[in-house]
Design an enzyme around this catalytic site. Structure first.
Site, PDB file in Angstrom:
ATOM      1  CG  HIS A 258     -23.368   7.417 -21.888  1.00 53.58           C
ATOM      2  ND1 HIS A 258     -23.419   7.311 -20.513  1.00 53.58           N
ATOM      3  CD2 HIS A 258     -23.561   8.749 -22.175  1.00 53.58           C
ATOM      4  CE1 HIS A 258     -23.618   8.501 -19.984  1.00 53.58           C
ATOM      5  NE2 HIS A 258     -23.714   9.383 -20.971  1.00 53.58           N
TER       6      HIS A 258
ATOM      7  CB  CYS B 140     -20.420   4.176 -18.624  1.00 51.89           C
ATOM      8  SG  CYS B 140     -20.804   4.966 -20.203  1.00 51.89           S
TER       9      CYS B 140
ATOM     10  CB  CYS C  27     -21.190   8.067 -17.273  1.00 51.17           C
ATOM     11  SG  CYS C  27     -22.490   6.802 -17.136  1.00 51.17           S
TER      12      CYS C  27
ATOM     13  CB  CYS D  53      -9.521 -25.200   6.888  1.00 52.66           C
ATOM     14  SG  CYS D  53      -9.952 -25.597   5.175  1.00 52.66           S
TER      15      CYS D  53
ATOM     16  CB  CYS E 118      42.214  -5.022  32.984  1.00 50.42           C
ATOM     17  SG  CYS E 118      43.114  -3.493  32.639  1.00 50.42           S
TER      18      CYS E 118
ATOM     19  CB  CYS F 257      38.550   3.962  28.946  1.00 49.77           C
ATOM     20  SG  CYS F 257      37.798   3.888  30.594  1.00 49.77           S
TER      21      CYS F 257
END
Length: 583
Positions: free
Chosen positions: A132, A157, A162, A226, A286, A298
Protein backbone atom coordinates in the site's frame (compact mmCIF):
# COMPACT_ATOMS: atom_id res chain seq x y z
CA UNK A 1 33.25 -30.55 81.08
CA UNK A 2 36.08 -30.63 78.55
CA UNK A 3 34.97 -34.08 77.36
CA UNK A 4 31.41 -32.89 76.86
CA UNK A 5 32.58 -29.81 74.98
CA UNK A 6 34.81 -31.83 72.68
CA UNK A 7 32.00 -34.32 71.99
CA UNK A 8 29.67 -31.47 71.08
CA UNK A 9 32.26 -29.97 68.76
CA UNK A 10 32.74 -33.29 66.97
CA UNK A 11 29.01 -33.75 66.47
CA UNK A 12 28.53 -30.17 65.25
CA UNK A 13 31.46 -30.25 62.87
CA UNK A 14 29.69 -32.93 60.89
CA UNK A 15 26.49 -30.89 60.79
CA UNK A 16 28.32 -27.73 59.75
CA UNK A 17 30.09 -29.59 56.96
CA UNK A 18 26.75 -30.86 55.75
CA UNK A 19 25.47 -27.29 55.78
CA UNK A 20 28.48 -26.06 53.83
CA UNK A 21 27.92 -28.78 51.25
CA UNK A 22 24.27 -27.82 51.01
CA UNK A 23 25.23 -24.21 50.50
CA UNK A 24 27.67 -25.10 47.75
CA UNK A 25 25.04 -27.27 46.08
CA UNK A 26 22.49 -24.43 46.19
CA UNK A 27 24.92 -21.73 45.05
CA UNK A 28 23.92 -22.16 41.40
CA UNK A 29 22.87 -19.19 39.33
CA UNK A 30 19.70 -17.42 40.39
CA UNK A 31 16.60 -17.92 38.23
CA UNK A 32 15.73 -14.22 38.69
CA UNK A 33 17.60 -11.48 36.85
CA UNK A 34 17.81 -7.74 37.44
CA UNK A 35 17.43 -5.71 34.25
CA UNK A 36 18.82 -2.20 34.62
CA UNK A 37 18.41 0.72 32.24
CA UNK A 38 21.75 -0.18 30.70
CA UNK A 39 20.94 -3.87 30.17
CA UNK A 40 17.33 -3.45 28.98
CA UNK A 41 18.31 -3.19 25.31
CA UNK A 42 20.64 -6.17 25.61
CA UNK A 43 17.93 -8.24 27.32
CA UNK A 44 15.49 -7.43 24.53
CA UNK A 45 18.04 -8.25 21.85
CA UNK A 46 18.65 -11.61 23.50
CA UNK A 47 15.08 -12.73 22.75
CA UNK A 48 15.07 -10.99 19.39
CA UNK A 49 18.21 -12.86 18.37
CA UNK A 50 16.67 -16.22 19.30
CA UNK A 51 13.72 -15.60 16.98
CA UNK A 52 15.87 -14.08 14.23
CA UNK A 53 18.19 -17.09 14.25
CA UNK A 54 15.32 -19.55 14.38
CA UNK A 55 13.16 -18.23 11.54
CA UNK A 56 15.71 -16.12 9.59
CA UNK A 57 13.95 -12.77 10.09
CA UNK A 58 14.85 -9.14 10.24
CA UNK A 59 14.84 -7.53 13.68
CA UNK A 60 11.67 -5.49 13.14
CA UNK A 61 9.70 -8.59 12.11
CA UNK A 62 11.01 -10.54 15.08
CA UNK A 63 9.94 -7.70 17.39
CA UNK A 64 6.47 -7.60 15.84
CA UNK A 65 6.06 -11.34 16.37
CA UNK A 66 7.29 -11.16 19.96
CA UNK A 67 5.05 -8.20 20.85
CA UNK A 68 2.05 -10.08 19.42
CA UNK A 69 2.92 -13.13 21.57
CA UNK A 70 3.77 -10.93 24.60
CA UNK A 71 7.48 -11.81 24.37
CA UNK A 72 6.81 -15.48 25.01
CA UNK A 73 9.47 -17.11 22.83
CA UNK A 74 8.38 -20.67 23.66
CA UNK A 75 4.80 -19.95 22.64
CA UNK A 76 5.99 -18.33 19.41
CA UNK A 77 8.11 -21.38 18.57
CA UNK A 78 5.20 -23.69 19.34
CA UNK A 79 2.90 -21.80 16.94
CA UNK A 80 5.62 -21.78 14.27
CA UNK A 81 6.27 -25.52 14.46
CA UNK A 82 2.64 -26.60 14.81
CA UNK A 83 0.87 -24.21 12.39
CA UNK A 84 3.61 -23.02 10.06
CA UNK A 85 5.28 -19.81 9.05
CA UNK A 86 2.38 -18.41 7.00
CA UNK A 87 -0.10 -18.66 9.90
CA UNK A 88 2.40 -17.20 12.35
CA UNK A 89 3.05 -14.18 10.12
CA UNK A 90 -0.56 -13.46 9.13
CA UNK A 91 -1.77 -13.69 12.74
CA UNK A 92 0.82 -11.14 13.92
CA UNK A 93 0.49 -8.80 10.91
CA UNK A 94 3.91 -9.52 9.45
CA UNK A 95 4.23 -9.50 5.66
CA UNK A 96 5.86 -12.78 4.72
CA UNK A 97 7.11 -11.61 1.30
CA UNK A 98 8.19 -8.04 0.82
CA UNK A 99 6.22 -6.22 -1.89
CA UNK A 100 8.23 -5.59 -5.06
CA UNK A 101 6.84 -2.98 -7.44
CA UNK A 102 7.51 -4.27 -10.98
CA UNK A 103 6.47 -0.95 -12.53
CA UNK A 104 7.89 1.81 -10.27
CA UNK A 105 7.03 5.45 -10.87
CA UNK A 106 9.64 7.75 -12.29
CA UNK A 107 10.78 10.50 -9.85
CA UNK A 108 9.55 13.23 -12.19
CA UNK A 109 6.01 11.88 -12.28
CA UNK A 110 3.24 12.54 -9.77
CA UNK A 111 0.59 10.28 -8.23
CA UNK A 112 -2.69 10.78 -6.41
CA UNK A 113 -2.75 9.82 -2.72
CA UNK A 114 -5.88 7.81 -1.88
CA UNK A 115 -6.11 9.38 1.58
CA UNK A 116 -5.83 13.13 0.93
CA UNK A 117 -6.55 12.91 -2.85
CA UNK A 118 -3.66 15.33 -3.56
CA UNK A 119 -1.23 14.91 -6.41
CA UNK A 120 2.26 14.46 -4.96
CA UNK A 121 5.68 13.79 -6.55
CA UNK A 122 6.83 10.18 -6.59
CA UNK A 123 9.76 10.95 -4.23
CA UNK A 124 7.26 12.07 -1.55
CA UNK A 125 5.42 8.75 -1.61
CA UNK A 126 6.18 5.73 0.59
CA UNK A 127 5.21 2.13 -0.06
CA UNK A 128 4.95 -0.32 2.84
CA UNK A 129 5.91 -4.00 2.66
CA UNK A 130 2.24 -4.91 2.21
CA UNK A 131 2.22 -2.92 -1.07
CA UNK A 132 0.00 0.00 0.00
CA UNK A 133 1.29 3.38 -1.09
CA UNK A 134 0.38 6.81 0.32
CA UNK A 135 1.99 10.22 0.55
CA UNK A 136 4.53 10.93 3.29
CA UNK A 137 2.35 13.59 4.94
CA UNK A 138 -0.56 11.18 5.40
CA UNK A 139 1.76 8.47 6.71
CA UNK A 140 3.35 10.94 9.14
CA UNK A 141 0.01 12.17 10.51
CA UNK A 142 -1.17 8.58 10.87
CA UNK A 143 1.97 7.67 12.84
CA UNK A 144 1.71 10.77 15.06
CA UNK A 145 -1.89 9.97 16.01
CA UNK A 146 -1.04 6.36 16.84
CA UNK A 147 2.01 7.29 18.93
CA UNK A 148 0.05 9.88 20.90
CA UNK A 149 -2.71 7.31 21.48
CA UNK A 150 -0.18 4.85 22.92
CA UNK A 151 -0.45 2.39 20.01
CA UNK A 152 3.08 2.84 18.74
CA UNK A 153 4.09 -0.77 19.38
CA UNK A 154 1.76 -2.07 16.66
CA UNK A 155 0.97 0.62 14.08
CA UNK A 156 -1.13 -0.92 11.33
CA UNK A 157 -1.28 0.12 7.69
CA UNK A 158 -3.81 2.83 6.77
CA UNK A 159 -5.38 0.80 3.96
CA UNK A 160 -8.87 -0.56 4.56
CA UNK A 161 -8.89 -4.03 6.16
CA UNK A 162 -5.09 -4.30 6.00
CA UNK A 163 -3.64 -5.80 9.18
CA UNK A 164 0.02 -5.45 8.21
CA UNK A 165 2.28 -3.75 10.76
CA UNK A 166 4.19 -0.74 9.44
CA UNK A 167 7.95 -0.84 9.06
CA UNK A 168 9.70 0.57 12.16
CA UNK A 169 12.42 2.18 10.07
CA UNK A 170 9.87 4.06 7.96
CA UNK A 171 7.95 5.22 11.04
CA UNK A 172 11.17 6.40 12.64
CA UNK A 173 12.32 8.19 9.49
CA UNK A 174 9.08 10.04 8.68
CA UNK A 175 8.18 11.05 12.25
CA UNK A 176 11.69 12.32 13.10
CA UNK A 177 11.54 14.91 10.28
CA UNK A 178 8.76 17.00 11.87
CA UNK A 179 8.44 15.52 15.37
CA UNK A 180 11.81 14.37 16.74
CA UNK A 181 10.41 14.20 20.28
CA UNK A 182 7.72 11.75 19.14
CA UNK A 183 10.36 9.68 17.37
CA UNK A 184 12.18 9.31 20.70
CA UNK A 185 8.89 8.40 22.36
CA UNK A 186 8.30 5.76 19.67
CA UNK A 187 11.77 4.27 20.34
CA UNK A 188 11.14 4.25 24.09
CA UNK A 189 7.78 2.48 23.69
CA UNK A 190 9.38 -0.22 21.54
CA UNK A 191 12.12 -0.72 24.09
CA UNK A 192 9.84 -0.77 27.13
CA UNK A 193 7.40 -3.16 25.48
CA UNK A 194 9.82 -5.88 26.61
CA UNK A 195 8.71 -5.10 30.17
CA UNK A 196 5.18 -3.78 29.71
CA UNK A 197 3.98 -6.70 27.54
CA UNK A 198 6.08 -9.49 29.04
CA UNK A 199 4.45 -11.46 31.86
CA UNK A 200 7.84 -12.78 32.97
CA UNK A 201 9.38 -9.29 33.33
CA UNK A 202 8.04 -6.59 35.66
CA UNK A 203 9.19 -3.28 37.07
CA UNK A 204 10.46 -3.28 40.62
CA UNK A 205 7.71 -1.67 42.77
CA UNK A 206 10.17 0.13 45.06
CA UNK A 207 9.38 3.69 46.17
CA UNK A 208 11.16 5.81 45.01
CA UNK A 209 11.55 3.71 41.89
CA UNK A 210 15.03 2.26 41.48
CA UNK A 211 14.66 2.00 37.68
CA UNK A 212 15.21 -1.76 37.64
CA UNK A 213 13.05 -4.54 36.24
CA UNK A 214 13.02 -8.19 37.34
CA UNK A 215 12.88 -11.14 34.97
CA UNK A 216 11.98 -14.62 36.21
CA UNK A 217 12.79 -17.73 34.24
CA UNK A 218 10.31 -20.37 35.39
CA UNK A 219 7.34 -19.51 37.59
CA UNK A 220 5.67 -16.13 37.91
CA UNK A 221 4.27 -17.12 41.32
CA UNK A 222 7.41 -16.39 43.32
CA UNK A 223 8.94 -13.84 45.68
CA UNK A 224 12.07 -11.98 44.65
CA UNK A 225 14.47 -9.39 45.99
CA UNK A 226 15.72 -6.62 43.71
CA UNK A 227 19.30 -5.35 43.86
CA UNK A 228 17.89 -2.23 45.56
CA UNK A 229 16.84 -4.42 48.52
CA UNK A 230 13.08 -4.35 47.85
CA UNK A 231 11.36 -7.72 48.43
CA UNK A 232 8.02 -8.30 46.70
CA UNK A 233 5.62 -10.84 45.23
CA UNK A 234 6.34 -11.05 41.50
CA UNK A 235 2.75 -11.93 40.65
CA UNK A 236 0.92 -8.98 42.27
CA UNK A 237 3.88 -6.63 42.99
CA UNK A 238 2.84 -6.16 46.62
CA UNK A 239 5.05 -7.07 49.55
CA UNK A 240 6.11 -10.71 49.90
CA UNK A 241 3.08 -12.38 51.51
CA UNK A 242 3.34 -16.18 51.22
CA UNK A 243 1.66 -18.42 52.28
CA UNK A 244 -1.21 -16.06 51.39
CA UNK A 245 -2.38 -16.13 47.79
CA UNK A 246 -2.43 -12.79 45.98
CA UNK A 247 -6.23 -12.54 46.15
CA UNK A 248 -6.25 -13.33 49.87
CA UNK A 249 -3.61 -10.70 50.55
CA UNK A 250 -5.46 -8.09 48.48
CA UNK A 251 -8.68 -8.73 50.41
CA UNK A 252 -6.86 -8.72 53.75
CA UNK A 253 -5.06 -5.42 53.19
CA UNK A 254 -8.30 -3.83 52.01
CA UNK A 255 -10.12 -5.16 55.06
CA UNK A 256 -7.45 -3.79 57.39
CA UNK A 257 -7.26 -0.46 55.57
CA UNK A 258 -10.96 0.27 55.15
CA UNK A 259 -13.40 1.19 57.86
CA UNK A 260 -15.38 -2.01 57.34
CA UNK A 261 -14.55 -3.35 60.80
CA UNK A 262 -15.34 0.00 62.42
CA UNK A 263 -18.76 -0.17 60.79
CA UNK A 264 -19.04 -3.75 61.98
CA UNK A 265 -18.22 -2.71 65.55
CA UNK A 266 -20.82 0.05 65.40
CA UNK A 267 -23.47 -2.40 64.23
CA UNK A 268 -22.67 -4.71 67.15
CA UNK A 269 -22.40 -2.18 69.98
CA UNK A 270 -24.73 0.64 68.96
CA UNK A 271 -28.32 1.23 67.76
CA UNK A 272 -29.44 4.00 65.39
CA UNK A 273 -31.64 6.74 66.80
CA UNK A 274 -35.10 6.52 65.16
CA UNK A 275 -35.18 10.31 64.78
CA UNK A 276 -31.71 11.54 63.73
CA UNK A 277 -30.33 8.07 62.81
CA UNK A 278 -27.02 8.65 64.59
CA UNK A 279 -25.46 5.60 66.34
CA UNK A 280 -26.13 5.52 70.07
CA UNK A 281 -24.13 3.40 72.55
CA UNK A 282 -25.81 2.30 75.77
CA UNK A 283 -23.75 3.15 78.89
CA UNK A 284 -26.13 1.78 81.52
CA UNK A 285 -28.40 -1.14 82.27
CA UNK A 286 -31.74 0.53 81.53
CA UNK A 287 -33.24 -0.35 78.14
CA UNK A 288 -34.83 3.12 77.80
CA UNK A 289 -32.14 5.05 75.90
CA UNK A 290 -32.12 8.76 75.11
CA UNK A 291 -30.23 10.21 72.15
CA UNK A 292 -28.49 13.61 72.30
CA UNK A 293 -31.19 14.92 69.96
CA UNK A 294 -33.72 14.30 72.73
CA UNK A 295 -35.46 11.27 71.22
CA UNK A 296 -36.12 8.36 73.61
CA UNK A 297 -36.22 4.83 72.18
CA UNK A 298 -36.18 1.21 73.26
CA UNK A 299 -32.77 -0.45 73.20
CA UNK A 300 -34.30 -3.88 72.65
CA UNK A 301 -36.08 -3.12 69.39
CA UNK A 302 -34.94 0.39 68.45
CA UNK A 303 -38.47 1.78 68.35
CA UNK A 304 -39.32 5.35 69.47
CA UNK A 305 -40.95 5.59 72.90
CA UNK A 306 -42.01 8.06 75.57
CA UNK A 307 -39.58 9.16 78.28
CA UNK A 308 -41.45 7.63 81.23
CA UNK A 309 -41.30 4.00 82.29
CA UNK A 310 -41.85 1.66 85.20
CA UNK A 311 -40.09 -1.56 86.18
CA UNK A 312 -42.08 -3.52 83.65
CA UNK A 313 -43.36 -1.05 81.06
CA UNK A 314 -42.13 1.84 78.90
CA UNK A 315 -44.68 4.54 78.11
CA UNK A 316 -46.27 4.28 74.68
CA UNK A 317 -44.32 1.13 73.80
CA UNK A 318 -44.42 -2.66 73.90
CA UNK A 319 -41.87 -4.95 72.18
CA UNK A 320 -42.30 -8.36 73.71
CA UNK A 321 -42.49 -10.14 70.35
CA UNK A 322 -39.31 -11.85 69.09
CA UNK A 323 -37.96 -10.61 65.76
CA UNK A 324 -35.70 -13.31 64.39
CA UNK A 325 -34.07 -11.40 61.50
CA UNK A 326 -32.80 -8.52 63.60
CA UNK A 327 -31.40 -10.84 66.26
CA UNK A 328 -29.79 -13.08 63.65
CA UNK A 329 -28.13 -10.16 61.85
CA UNK A 330 -26.76 -8.79 65.10
CA UNK A 331 -25.38 -12.20 66.10
CA UNK A 332 -23.76 -12.70 62.68
CA UNK A 333 -22.14 -9.26 62.83
CA UNK A 334 -20.83 -9.95 66.31
CA UNK A 335 -19.47 -13.36 65.30
CA UNK A 336 -17.75 -11.95 62.20
CA UNK A 337 -16.20 -9.15 64.24
CA UNK A 338 -14.81 -11.48 66.91
CA UNK A 339 -13.47 -13.85 64.27
CA UNK A 340 -11.69 -11.02 62.44
CA UNK A 341 -10.25 -9.69 65.70
CA UNK A 342 -8.89 -13.16 66.56
CA UNK A 343 -6.89 -13.45 63.31
CA UNK A 344 -5.94 -9.79 63.08
CA UNK A 345 -4.60 -9.65 66.65
CA UNK A 346 -2.35 -12.65 66.05
CA UNK A 347 -1.22 -11.36 62.67
CA UNK A 348 -0.41 -7.99 64.21
CA UNK A 349 1.38 -9.57 67.19
CA UNK A 350 3.72 -11.60 64.98
CA UNK A 351 4.29 -8.65 62.66
CA UNK A 352 5.26 -6.46 65.64
CA UNK A 353 7.51 -9.24 66.95
CA UNK A 354 9.22 -9.42 63.56
CA UNK A 355 9.92 -5.68 63.66
CA UNK A 356 11.29 -5.90 67.19
CA UNK A 357 13.43 -8.93 66.40
CA UNK A 358 14.90 -7.17 63.35
CA UNK A 359 16.89 -5.09 65.84
CA UNK A 360 18.53 -8.24 67.18
CA UNK A 361 21.28 -8.12 64.55
CA UNK A 362 23.24 -5.40 66.30
CA UNK A 363 22.73 -7.03 69.70
CA UNK A 364 23.92 -10.40 68.38
CA UNK A 365 27.02 -8.77 66.88
CA UNK A 366 27.89 -7.19 70.22
CA UNK A 367 27.47 -10.53 72.01
CA UNK A 368 29.68 -12.24 69.42
CA UNK A 369 32.38 -9.61 69.92
CA UNK A 370 32.22 -10.19 73.69
CA UNK A 371 32.51 -13.96 73.27
CA UNK A 372 35.41 -13.64 70.83
CA UNK A 373 37.31 -11.51 73.31
CA UNK A 374 37.15 -14.32 75.87
CA UNK A 375 39.74 -17.07 76.01
CA UNK A 376 37.38 -19.79 74.81
CA UNK A 377 37.54 -22.85 72.58
CA UNK A 378 34.39 -21.68 70.83
CA UNK A 379 35.40 -19.62 67.79
CA UNK A 380 32.71 -20.33 65.22
CA UNK A 381 29.49 -18.35 65.72
CA UNK A 382 27.69 -19.10 62.45
CA UNK A 383 25.05 -20.93 64.50
CA UNK A 384 23.92 -17.54 65.81
CA UNK A 385 23.68 -16.10 62.32
CA UNK A 386 21.77 -19.14 61.10
CA UNK A 387 19.40 -19.04 64.06
CA UNK A 388 18.72 -15.33 63.57
CA UNK A 389 17.95 -15.78 59.88
CA UNK A 390 15.72 -18.76 60.62
CA UNK A 391 13.84 -16.69 63.21
CA UNK A 392 13.22 -13.91 60.66
CA UNK A 393 12.05 -16.32 57.96
CA UNK A 394 9.78 -18.38 60.23
CA UNK A 395 8.26 -15.39 62.00
CA UNK A 396 7.35 -13.81 58.70
CA UNK A 397 5.71 -16.98 57.36
CA UNK A 398 3.86 -17.41 60.64
CA UNK A 399 2.43 -13.90 60.58
CA UNK A 400 1.08 -14.29 57.02
CA UNK A 401 -0.43 -17.68 57.85
CA UNK A 402 -3.19 -15.96 59.89
CA UNK A 403 -4.68 -13.97 56.98
CA UNK A 404 -4.51 -17.19 54.97
CA UNK A 405 -6.47 -19.08 57.65
CA UNK A 406 -9.00 -16.24 57.91
CA UNK A 407 -10.03 -16.64 54.26
CA UNK A 408 -9.34 -20.36 53.87
CA UNK A 409 -11.78 -21.33 56.61
CA UNK A 410 -14.19 -18.43 56.28
CA UNK A 411 -17.27 -17.84 54.13
CA UNK A 412 -15.79 -15.28 51.72
CA UNK A 413 -13.97 -17.39 49.11
CA UNK A 414 -14.56 -21.12 49.46
CA UNK A 415 -18.21 -21.53 50.48
CA UNK A 416 -18.97 -24.05 47.72
CA UNK A 417 -15.64 -25.87 47.84
CA UNK A 418 -16.14 -27.93 51.02
CA UNK A 419 -18.76 -28.92 53.53
CA UNK A 420 -18.75 -27.70 57.13
CA UNK A 421 -17.39 -31.05 58.29
CA UNK A 422 -14.55 -30.96 55.74
CA UNK A 423 -13.78 -27.36 56.66
CA UNK A 424 -13.54 -28.23 60.34
CA UNK A 425 -11.23 -31.20 59.69
CA UNK A 426 -8.91 -29.14 57.48
CA UNK A 427 -8.98 -26.26 59.92
CA UNK A 428 -7.86 -28.51 62.78
CA UNK A 429 -5.11 -30.03 60.61
CA UNK A 430 -3.75 -26.63 59.67
CA UNK A 431 -4.01 -25.13 63.15
CA UNK A 432 -2.09 -28.08 64.64
CA UNK A 433 0.85 -27.39 62.33
CA UNK A 434 0.54 -23.64 62.84
CA UNK A 435 0.66 -23.99 66.63
CA UNK A 436 3.68 -26.30 66.48
CA UNK A 437 5.53 -23.75 64.38
CA UNK A 438 4.45 -20.90 66.65
CA UNK A 439 5.66 -22.71 69.78
CA UNK A 440 9.13 -23.42 68.35
CA UNK A 441 9.51 -19.90 66.93
CA UNK A 442 8.88 -18.45 70.39
CA UNK A 443 11.44 -20.82 71.90
CA UNK A 444 14.02 -19.79 69.30
CA UNK A 445 13.30 -16.11 69.91
CA UNK A 446 13.72 -16.54 73.66
CA UNK A 447 17.10 -18.29 73.27
CA UNK A 448 18.49 -15.66 70.90
CA UNK A 449 17.54 -12.87 73.31
CA UNK A 450 19.31 -14.46 76.28
CA UNK A 451 22.53 -12.78 77.55
CA UNK A 452 24.67 -15.80 76.64
CA UNK A 453 27.75 -13.62 76.38
CA UNK A 454 27.68 -13.56 80.20
CA UNK A 455 27.32 -17.33 80.55
CA UNK A 456 29.96 -19.97 81.12
CA UNK A 457 31.38 -21.83 78.15
CA UNK A 458 29.52 -24.99 79.02
CA UNK A 459 26.20 -23.16 79.17
CA UNK A 460 26.95 -21.38 75.88
CA UNK A 461 27.59 -24.77 74.26
CA UNK A 462 24.24 -26.00 75.54
CA UNK A 463 22.45 -22.94 74.12
CA UNK A 464 24.34 -23.47 70.88
CA UNK A 465 22.94 -26.97 70.51
CA UNK A 466 19.43 -25.77 71.35
CA UNK A 467 19.55 -22.97 68.75
CA UNK A 468 20.89 -25.36 66.11
CA UNK A 469 18.16 -27.89 66.81
CA UNK A 470 15.40 -25.29 66.90
CA UNK A 471 16.64 -23.77 63.63
CA UNK A 472 16.32 -27.16 61.95
CA UNK A 473 12.93 -27.84 63.55
CA UNK A 474 11.38 -24.49 62.56
CA UNK A 475 12.69 -24.87 59.00
CA UNK A 476 11.11 -28.32 58.77
CA UNK A 477 7.83 -27.13 60.30
CA UNK A 478 7.65 -24.19 57.88
CA UNK A 479 8.13 -26.53 54.97
CA UNK A 480 5.48 -28.92 56.32
CA UNK A 481 3.00 -26.06 56.74
CA UNK A 482 3.55 -24.96 53.12
CA UNK A 483 3.10 -28.55 51.94
CA UNK A 484 -0.14 -28.77 53.90
CA UNK A 485 -1.38 -25.56 52.29
CA UNK A 486 -0.38 -26.54 48.75
CA UNK A 487 -1.44 -30.20 48.85
CA UNK A 488 -4.23 -30.60 51.42
CA UNK A 489 -5.90 -27.18 51.32
CA UNK A 490 -5.42 -25.31 48.03
CA UNK A 491 -4.68 -28.49 46.12
CA UNK A 492 -8.13 -29.92 46.79
CA UNK A 493 -10.00 -26.93 45.35
CA UNK A 494 -12.10 -27.71 42.28
CA UNK A 495 -13.77 -24.47 41.25
CA UNK A 496 -11.10 -21.88 42.04
CA UNK A 497 -7.32 -21.71 41.71
CA UNK A 498 -5.12 -20.03 44.28
CA UNK A 499 -1.35 -20.06 43.79
CA UNK A 500 1.23 -19.25 46.45
CA UNK A 501 4.97 -18.70 46.22
CA UNK A 502 6.82 -21.91 47.12
CA UNK A 503 8.68 -22.12 50.40
CA UNK A 504 12.29 -20.98 50.16
CA UNK A 505 14.40 -22.22 53.04
CA UNK A 506 17.11 -19.67 52.24
CA UNK A 507 14.61 -16.82 52.20
CA UNK A 508 13.40 -14.61 49.38
CA UNK A 509 15.49 -15.25 46.27
CA UNK A 510 17.89 -12.46 45.41
CA UNK A 511 17.91 -11.51 41.73
CA UNK A 512 21.28 -11.30 40.00
CA UNK A 513 22.46 -8.74 37.46
CA UNK A 514 21.66 -9.82 33.92
CA UNK A 515 24.71 -10.78 31.84
CA UNK A 516 23.94 -11.09 28.15
CA UNK A 517 26.22 -13.13 25.88
CA UNK A 518 26.40 -11.72 22.37
CA UNK A 519 25.78 -13.95 19.40
CA UNK A 520 29.39 -13.48 18.30
CA UNK A 521 30.62 -14.89 21.60
CA UNK A 522 28.18 -17.76 21.34
CA UNK A 523 29.57 -18.84 17.99
CA UNK A 524 28.04 -16.44 15.52
CA UNK A 525 24.92 -16.47 13.43
CA UNK A 526 26.36 -18.54 10.61
CA UNK A 527 27.17 -21.42 12.94
CA UNK A 528 23.58 -21.78 14.16
CA UNK A 529 20.87 -24.03 12.76
CA UNK A 530 17.46 -22.68 11.86
CA UNK A 531 14.26 -24.67 11.70
CA UNK A 532 14.19 -24.20 7.95
CA UNK A 533 17.33 -26.33 7.68
CA UNK A 534 16.69 -28.88 10.42
CA UNK A 535 16.70 -32.54 9.45
CA UNK A 536 13.55 -34.62 9.86
CA UNK A 537 14.40 -36.08 13.27
CA UNK A 538 15.25 -32.72 14.78
CA UNK A 539 12.13 -31.09 13.36
CA UNK A 540 9.98 -33.91 14.73
CA UNK A 541 11.58 -33.40 18.15
CA UNK A 542 10.82 -29.67 17.93
CA UNK A 543 7.17 -30.44 17.15
CA UNK A 544 6.97 -32.76 20.13
CA UNK A 545 8.56 -30.13 22.33
CA UNK A 546 6.20 -27.45 21.06
CA UNK A 547 3.10 -29.58 21.66
CA UNK A 548 4.44 -30.35 25.11
CA UNK A 549 4.75 -26.64 25.83
CA UNK A 550 1.03 -26.00 25.33
CA UNK A 551 0.09 -29.06 27.38
CA UNK A 552 2.42 -28.03 30.17
CA UNK A 553 0.94 -24.54 30.20
CA UNK A 554 -2.56 -25.96 30.62
CA UNK A 555 -1.51 -28.30 33.40
CA UNK A 556 0.42 -25.67 35.34
CA UNK A 557 -1.25 -25.42 38.74
CA UNK A 558 -0.44 -24.83 42.34
CA UNK A 559 1.98 -27.77 42.37
CA UNK A 560 5.51 -26.65 41.55
CA UNK A 561 8.98 -27.95 42.23
CA UNK A 562 10.48 -26.24 45.21
CA UNK A 563 13.52 -24.31 44.18
CA UNK A 564 16.10 -23.14 46.64
CA UNK A 565 14.94 -25.39 49.46
CA UNK A 566 17.71 -27.20 51.16
CA UNK A 567 15.89 -30.52 51.45
CA UNK A 568 17.52 -32.22 54.36
CA UNK A 569 19.83 -29.31 55.06
CA UNK A 570 19.94 -28.07 58.64
CA UNK A 571 21.46 -24.59 58.43
CA UNK A 572 21.00 -21.41 56.42
CA UNK A 573 24.08 -19.40 55.63
CA UNK A 574 22.28 -16.75 53.63
CA UNK A 575 21.80 -13.92 56.12
CA UNK A 576 20.13 -10.51 55.94
CA UNK A 577 22.36 -7.84 54.42
CA UNK A 578 22.52 -5.79 57.61
CA UNK A 579 23.97 -8.75 59.49
CA UNK A 580 26.83 -9.04 57.01
CA UNK A 581 27.49 -5.33 57.21
CA UNK A 582 27.62 -5.63 60.97
CA UNK A 583 30.30 -8.29 60.73
Amino acid sequence: MEDSVSDSEESLDGIENEDSDAQCASSKASSCKVITKESLLAAQREDLQRVMDLISLREQHARTLLIHHRWDVEKLIAVYVEKGKAFLFSEAGVTADKFVDLDPLEPSLAMTCDICTDDVPAQEVTTMECGHCFCDNCWTEHFVVKINDGQSKRIKCMAHKCNAICDEAIVRKLVSIKHPDLAEKFERFLLESYIEDNKMVKWCPSTPHCGNAIRVENDEFCEVECSCGSQFCFSCLSEAHSPCSCLMWELWTKKCRDESETVNWISVHTKPCPKCHKPVEKNGGCNLVCCICGQAFCWLCGGATGREHTWSHIANHSCGRYKEDNEKNAECAKRDLYRYMHYHNRYKAHTDSFKQESRLSDTINEKISTLEAKDSKLRDFTWLANGLHRLFRSRRSLSYSYPFAFYMFGDDLFTDEMTNEEREIKKNLFEDQQQQLESNVEKLSKLLEEPFDEYSEKRVMRIRMQIINLSAITDNLCQKMYECIENDLLGSLQFTTHNIAPYQSKGVEKAEELTVVSSAQAGGYNNRKTVDHLDGDVLEARRATASGISNKRQKLSWKRARKGSSGGSVFDLNLPAEFHRGN
